[in-house]
Design a protein around this motif. Sequence first.
Motif, short mmCIF file in Angstrom:
data_model
loop_
_atom_site.label_atom_id
_atom_site.label_comp_id
_atom_site.label_asym_id
_atom_site.label_seq_id
_atom_site.Cartn_x
_atom_site.Cartn_y
_atom_site.Cartn_z
N SER A 9 -60.05 -16.10 -26.05
CA SER A 9 -59.96 -15.75 -27.65
C SER A 9 -61.32 -15.15 -27.86
O SER A 9 -62.31 -15.21 -27.54
N GLY A 10 -61.35 -14.44 -29.21
CA GLY A 10 -62.57 -13.99 -29.47
C GLY A 10 -62.28 -12.41 -30.12
O GLY A 10 -62.84 -11.84 -30.97
N LEU A 11 -61.14 -11.84 -29.34
CA LEU A 11 -60.93 -10.51 -29.78
C LEU A 11 -59.33 -10.31 -29.74
O LEU A 11 -58.64 -11.24 -29.09
N PRO A 12 -58.68 -9.38 -30.64
CA PRO A 12 -57.20 -9.57 -30.81
C PRO A 12 -56.53 -8.70 -29.59
O PRO A 12 -57.56 -7.69 -28.99
N GLY A 13 -55.53 -8.97 -29.23
CA GLY A 13 -54.86 -8.39 -28.14
C GLY A 13 -55.36 -8.39 -26.82
O GLY A 13 -55.21 -7.53 -25.83
N ILE A 14 -56.18 -9.74 -26.48
CA ILE A 14 -56.67 -9.68 -25.03
C ILE A 14 -55.45 -9.80 -23.96
O ILE A 14 -54.57 -10.67 -24.30
N LYS A 15 -55.80 -9.23 -22.95
CA LYS A 15 -54.88 -9.61 -21.84
C LYS A 15 -55.82 -9.82 -20.78
O LYS A 15 -56.85 -9.24 -20.38
N LEU A 16 -55.11 -10.83 -19.78
CA LEU A 16 -55.88 -11.53 -18.70
C LEU A 16 -55.15 -11.30 -17.46
O LEU A 16 -53.85 -11.26 -17.56
N LYS A 17 -55.90 -10.73 -16.61
CA LYS A 17 -55.14 -10.77 -15.12
C LYS A 17 -56.26 -11.34 -13.90
O LYS A 17 -57.30 -11.19 -13.84
N VAL A 18 -55.43 -12.22 -13.50
CA VAL A 18 -56.31 -12.94 -12.38
C VAL A 18 -55.64 -12.53 -10.93
O VAL A 18 -54.77 -12.63 -10.62
N VAL A 19 -56.89 -11.96 -10.18
CA VAL A 19 -56.56 -11.32 -8.94
C VAL A 19 -56.76 -12.42 -7.93
O VAL A 19 -57.64 -13.22 -8.07
N GLY A 20 -55.59 -12.73 -7.01
CA GLY A 20 -55.86 -13.73 -6.08
C GLY A 20 -54.97 -14.94 -6.27
O GLY A 20 -55.01 -15.91 -5.46
N SER A 21 -54.55 -14.90 -7.56
CA SER A 21 -53.74 -16.03 -7.85
C SER A 21 -52.24 -15.67 -7.90
O SER A 21 -51.85 -14.57 -7.63
N GLU A 22 -51.41 -16.16 -8.72
CA GLU A 22 -50.00 -15.84 -9.06
C GLU A 22 -50.17 -14.41 -9.86
O GLU A 22 -50.47 -14.44 -10.92
N ASP A 23 -50.14 -13.48 -9.06
CA ASP A 23 -50.24 -12.00 -9.85
C ASP A 23 -49.26 -11.88 -10.85
O ASP A 23 -48.21 -11.18 -10.32
N MET A 24 -49.17 -11.86 -12.09
CA MET A 24 -48.32 -11.65 -13.17
C MET A 24 -48.54 -10.40 -13.83
O MET A 24 -47.99 -10.12 -14.85
N GLY A 25 -49.59 -9.65 -13.36
CA GLY A 25 -50.07 -8.58 -14.06
C GLY A 25 -50.72 -9.09 -15.37
O GLY A 25 -51.26 -9.96 -15.48
#
Length: 271
Positions: free
Chosen positions: A196-212
């Motif tokens: 949180s802290g900015l609107p519309g943040i998207k996260l991508k964790v590389v090396g875990s369950e990669d869901m985009g």
Amino acid sequence: GGLMREQVCTYMCPWPRIQAAMMDEESLTVTYRADRGEPRKPFEKNADWDQRGDCIDCKACVVVCPMGIDIRDGQQLECITCALCIDACDDVMGKIGRPRGLIDYDSIANDERRRAGEETKLRLFRPRTLFYFGLWGLIGLGMLYVLLTRADLDINVIHDRNPLYTTLSDGSLRNGYTFKILNKAREQRTLMLHASGLPGIKLKVVGSEDMGDSPDPYFTVKPDRLQSFRLLVTVPPGTLKDDAADLRFVLKEINTGQTASYNGLFRGPGQ
């Protein structure tokens, strides 16, 4: 090692100073009973022990001392209280048929009492020892409290140094992070990450369950393990109004709801 040898223990190690500050006349320490050992003479068969001391001047106590001191000279700063001289002397006393304990744990006060012909005493409970007992007890309770109340889930987020940010083809900004999770529990945990802290943040964790790209990716961490992940944080164009903004990462366990958080920065070119 060979150059300094016992000089390290004498002049660099703080223990002799600490030991000297904590001791008093009633403290038990390695002591040579001079009232019984003197005058010292070489061993002779059928000798009259009433006319001499029990010390036969074999120097076994000096030979085994790792600090190279003679305990018969009295209390010394170099003594590390290893008690090897006690074992060596007891062995010699056993061979010549004399009572053990010529070198033993004793106090300076008891040595003075014997010289004065008084009865020796063992004073374990006195103001100094009670104070030390209370102090160490409080320290032990404090350590126990920290151990019992410590969090079994912790995170650390390290921002990439180069590049600080990446501008994507659609104008979005992306920052890269090294995301470390410490699972102190003895079971595998399923966790969900939220930023949180900015609107519309998207996260991508590389090396875990990669869901985009996802606002709340999830992944698993094995028991009693520190695992690192590559984390990519993306925000829409025009979201960042300055060259940096505060981000708060919150990691939540799905089953129990336990959370761990970390405050970081999201960087960009600025306006």
